[in-house]
Design an enzyme around this catalytic site. Structure first.
Site, PDB file in Angstrom:
ATOM      1  N   GLU A   1       0.806  -1.222   0.000  1.00  0.00           N
ATOM      2  CA  GLU A   1       0.000   0.000   0.000  1.00  0.00           C
ATOM      3  C   GLU A   1       0.838   1.270   0.000  1.00  0.00           C
ATOM      4  O   GLU A   1       0.524   2.242  -0.690  1.00  0.00           O
ATOM      5  CB  GLU A   1      -0.939  -0.004   1.211  1.00  0.00           C
ATOM      6  CG  GLU A   1      -2.106  -0.971   1.107  1.00  0.00           C
ATOM      7  CD  GLU A   1      -1.744  -2.408   1.430  1.00  0.00           C
ATOM      8  OE1 GLU A   1      -2.606  -3.296   1.251  1.00  0.00           O
ATOM      9  OE2 GLU A   1      -0.586  -2.648   1.867  1.00  0.00           O
TER      10      GLU A   1
ATOM     11  N   GLN B   1      -7.760  -1.895  -0.867  1.00  0.00           N
ATOM     12  CA  GLN B   1      -8.662  -3.042  -0.911  1.00  0.00           C
ATOM     13  C   GLN B   1      -9.660  -3.043   0.255  1.00  0.00           C
ATOM     14  O   GLN B   1     -10.839  -3.336   0.076  1.00  0.00           O
ATOM     15  CB  GLN B   1      -7.859  -4.334  -0.941  1.00  0.00           C
ATOM     16  CG  GLN B   1      -8.676  -5.553  -1.333  1.00  0.00           C
ATOM     17  CD  GLN B   1      -7.788  -6.741  -1.626  1.00  0.00           C
ATOM     18  OE1 GLN B   1      -7.236  -7.356  -0.710  1.00  0.00           O
ATOM     19  NE2 GLN B   1      -7.641  -7.066  -2.904  1.00  0.00           N
ATOM     20  N   PHE B   2      -9.188  -2.707   1.431  1.00  0.00           N
ATOM     21  CA  PHE B   2     -10.036  -2.435   2.590  1.00  0.00           C
ATOM     22  C   PHE B   2      -9.463  -1.188   3.258  1.00  0.00           C
ATOM     23  O   PHE B   2      -8.244  -1.020   3.324  1.00  0.00           O
ATOM     24  CB  PHE B   2     -10.042  -3.601   3.577  1.00  0.00           C
ATOM     25  CG  PHE B   2     -10.755  -4.828   3.075  1.00  0.00           C
ATOM     26  CD1 PHE B   2     -12.092  -5.039   3.367  1.00  0.00           C
ATOM     27  CD2 PHE B   2     -10.083  -5.760   2.304  1.00  0.00           C
ATOM     28  CE1 PHE B   2     -12.750  -6.164   2.901  1.00  0.00           C
ATOM     29  CE2 PHE B   2     -10.727  -6.890   1.832  1.00  0.00           C
ATOM     30  CZ  PHE B   2     -12.075  -7.095   2.124  1.00  0.00           C
TER      31      PHE B   2
ATOM     32  N   HIS C   1     -11.055  -5.932   8.844  1.00  0.00           N
ATOM     33  CA  HIS C   1     -11.737  -5.659   7.587  1.00  0.00           C
ATOM     34  C   HIS C   1     -13.047  -4.912   7.818  1.00  0.00           C
ATOM     35  O   HIS C   1     -13.915  -4.913   6.951  1.00  0.00           O
ATOM     36  CB  HIS C   1     -12.035  -6.962   6.832  1.00  0.00           C
ATOM     37  CG  HIS C   1     -10.827  -7.697   6.367  1.00  0.00           C
ATOM     38  ND1 HIS C   1     -10.066  -8.473   7.211  1.00  0.00           N
ATOM     39  CD2 HIS C   1     -10.233  -7.775   5.144  1.00  0.00           C
ATOM     40  CE1 HIS C   1      -9.056  -9.000   6.526  1.00  0.00           C
ATOM     41  NE2 HIS C   1      -9.138  -8.595   5.280  1.00  0.00           N
TER      42      HIS C   1
END
Length: 667
Positions: free
Chosen positions: A407, A429-430, A474
């Site tokens: 990231e 992505q999350f 998440h």
């Protein structure tokens, strides 16, 4: 006949293919930063500058690298690369103003020394968190490939910086994407006082190139002709055959990390050994031995440069001290963005939130052909939530880029794309994983425009939120981390219509935007949405219901919890959906509270330090006389987000909201 050298020459110089004028030019380019540094050390002792990071004894690297690059090729230097700035011929009085914190520098007194960039000279300066610089170079190089301009860029770090995770991430990305970057490591013996033996355990840093699948070279960094010749050949080939190259320059830091730290930790024998390898003195002696310089010519050059230094110092010293203007300071946090409304068409179709985001994203990429979207699994797979499904076929792999799991490097690469003229969109992505890219978000994206007028044209999409049984890693809704950081815009829509219009505006906006998308709403919320491209203003709340008894302020999933609670209850409430958290439409809240006299704020985030706390404080300060009851905040429990359904239901505040709402109405 050649004259005899005035002193021993440590290096063997191979001038093959290099003409006399270039040899003299390389010498002059090393001499200028050396003389500037000597003058700065005097000024430092006199208290006329506040800090200095010395590159004395390392000039050959900066000068050699910069000399082989074209003027319009980006270069990303560090503390000890004064030769980059002087070789690019930045006016000295502007450099001196920068070091004195004056307005004619490059940061308006907002940052120091070499912490700046300049598009005019294609230089991108460092931040103190060293690692992101390599990722920014990746982004610049990616843009070069997209432009097909056959350009390379060069980026610097020291051997100490190579221990940072961002460096490893960026090197891996560059290798996977075959980016034309010169990764320059100045191995100067010590990271402040920590020797290389305590920094890494491989023989040479260049050996790491094998692990990255990357071409690598170890170069005698104090031999200007070795640096120049090897890099000239490499760069010429990289322009034709794009690829990353890892370079380790063997050199030494002859002065402290910065002047205050000194060099007492360095053995005298080691210091003496490297003094014999001085790049300037050795090359000067070589040119004298070759008959290209004389002692008289050397003194003439030194006099000319010293006069230039003094003349430019006079200009900088004569400049007035910078004064603070609150309006200017606040206005420079973001690049000016003149919002232009694009009205929605009359034709609509029912879309889920996830579909509205996908459609808005696709239409924006069609509208702006300089957009690039990056993220894990977003290409062939279409993203874990299938928002980019079909994008690869529509826009191609150059604009829809799968990334390694890194990231931080991708956030930094997004910044580099922006520097080089592109709009970057990243799918985190999350939202939870933003912790792995936190540094470049809050220190690079957020601060670049304020520091040196460089926009960060970046949107980071943040799938977030609980209610889906995804557990602690998440399910977080971590918007408050970023609303606390000046320079970031934070958008958090609750409906498909808002999501599509606000995403279009976020991509239009040249400033960094964190765009939160609640996962539990992706496929549960439907709404008629215009089929064409349209925009909505960032910073404008929506009044969903109009009432007189109480003001309810919320956002994201909280909007739907509030709507469900109000349904059939006969409560006369103003229901405000914030939609945007930074900038915050606080005036809409003030107006409502002055009408109703009561305020309850609902957020999914845990209570302490959240958005609700700041809204409550602002209303208390500005609407105290209008309040008929204490302000009430309702939030999730002060725990991580649990996994099991019953635990998660207790964690979330939607059931508690009805109780607190009734209590406040009855107050």
């Amino acid at each position: 006949m050649k004259s005899q050298p005035a002193a021993p020459i440590y290096f063997t110089y191979n001038r093959s293919g290099i003409d006399d004028n270039t040899l003299i030019q390389l010498y002059e380019r090393m001499l200028k930063p050396r003389l500037i540094e000597e003058k700065m050390l005097i000024l430092l002792r006199q208290g006329k500058i506040s800090k200095w990071f010395s590159g004395i004894g390392q000039e050959a690297i900066s000068v050699g690298v910069t000399s082989v690059l074209q003027q319009d090729e980006y270069i990303l230097p560090m503390h000890r690369n004064l030769g980059v700035f002087t070789t690019r011929e930045i006016p000295l009085h502007r450099l001196f103003s920068q070091w004195q914190g004056k307005a004619n520098g490059f940061t308006k007194g907002r940052d120091r020394s070499f912490h700046f960039g300049t598009q005019e000279f294609k230089i991108v300066g460092m931040i103190s968190h060293l690692g992101p610089q390599f990722g920014v170079a990746d982004g610049i190089a990616t843009a070069n490939l997209l432009k097909k301009n056959n350009q390379v860029c060069a980026v610097f770090t020291g051997e100490g910086g190579t221990s940072e995770g961002d460096i490893h991430e960026a090197l891996n990305v560059a290798s996977v994407w075959q980016l034309p970057v010169l990764f320059c490591i100045e191995n100067n013996g010590y990271g402040l006082s920590t020797p290389t033996s305590e920094q890494y355990n491989c023989k040479n840093l260049v050996d790491r190139g094998i692990g990255y699948g990357m071409e690598s070279h170890r170069i005698e960094g104090n031999n200007i002709l070795e640096v120049y010749s090897k890099l000239q050949a490499l760069v010429e080939d990289m322009r034709k055959n794009p690829r990353p190259v890892l370079l380790e320059f063997e050199t030494f830091r002859m002065r402290g990390h910065e002047e205050a730290s000194g060099t007492k930790y360095v053995p005298d024998e080691l210091m003496n050994t490297w003094a014999e390898r001085d790049p300037l003195i050795n090359f000067e002696n070589y040119l004298i031995s070759e008959g290209l310089l004389s002692e008289t010519k050397v003194e003439t050059l030194k006099t000319q440069i010293k006069n230039e230094i003094n003349e430019n110092l006079d200009i900088a010293f004569a400049e007035e001290e910078i004064t603070s203007d609150k309006s200017n300071e606040l206005n420079d946090v973001f690049q000016e963005f003149a919002y232009e409304e694009v009205s929605s068409n009359s034709k609509t179709t029912e879309l889920r939130l996830v579909d509205a985001i996908s459609e808005g994203l696709k239409q924006s990429m069609e509208r702006h052909d300089n957009t690039v979207i990056m993220g894990q699994d977003i290409a062939e797979y279409g993203g874990v939530f299938k928002i980019t499904e079909g994008f690869l076929e529509a826009f191609g792999k150059e604009r829809v880029r799968n990334t390694p799991i890194c990231e931080s490097a991708i956030v930094s690469a997004a910044m580099g794309l922006s520097i080089n003229g592109y709009k970057a969109i990243m799918e985190m992505q999350f939202a939870d994983f933003a912790t792995s890219g936190f540094n470049p978000i809050v220190n690079y994206l957020a601060k670049s425009h304020y520091r040196w007028n460089q926009k960060a044209d970046v949107v980071i999409r943040m799938p977030c939120g609980a209610g889906v049984g995804a557990g602690p890693f998440h399910s977080q809704t971590n918007e408050a981390w970023f609303t606390h950081t000046p320079g970031l815009k934070v958008v958090y829509p609750a409906f498909p219509y808002d999501a599509k219009g606000l995403l279009a505006t976020a991509i239009e906006d040249p400033n960094p935007v964190l765009f939160f998308e609640h996962k539990a709403l992706y496929r549960s919320i439907r709404q008629d949405v215009p089929t064409d491209y349209f925009t909505l203003p960032i910073g404008k709340a929506a009044l969903l219901q109009n009432g007189t008894d109480i003001t309810i302020v919320t956002y994201g999933a909280g909007v739907h919890w509030a709507l469900a609670t109000l349904e059939g209850q006969g409560i006369s409430a103003d229901l405000i959906d914030l939609r945007t958290l930074a900038p915050l439409d606080i005036e809409a809240i003030y107006a409502s509270v002055k009408k109703t006299g009561k305020l309850i704020i609902l957020q999914e985030d845990s209570m302490f330090g959240g958005i609700a706390s700041d809204i409550a404080a602002l209303v208390s300060e500005h609407c105290f006389e209008s309040l008929d009851a204490p302000i009430k905040r309702v939030a999730s429990l002060e725990t991580p987000v649990p996994f099991a359904a019953n635990l998660e239901a207790e964690y979330l505040p939607n059931e508690r909201f009805k109780v607190e709402l009734d209590n406040l109405l009855a107050y």
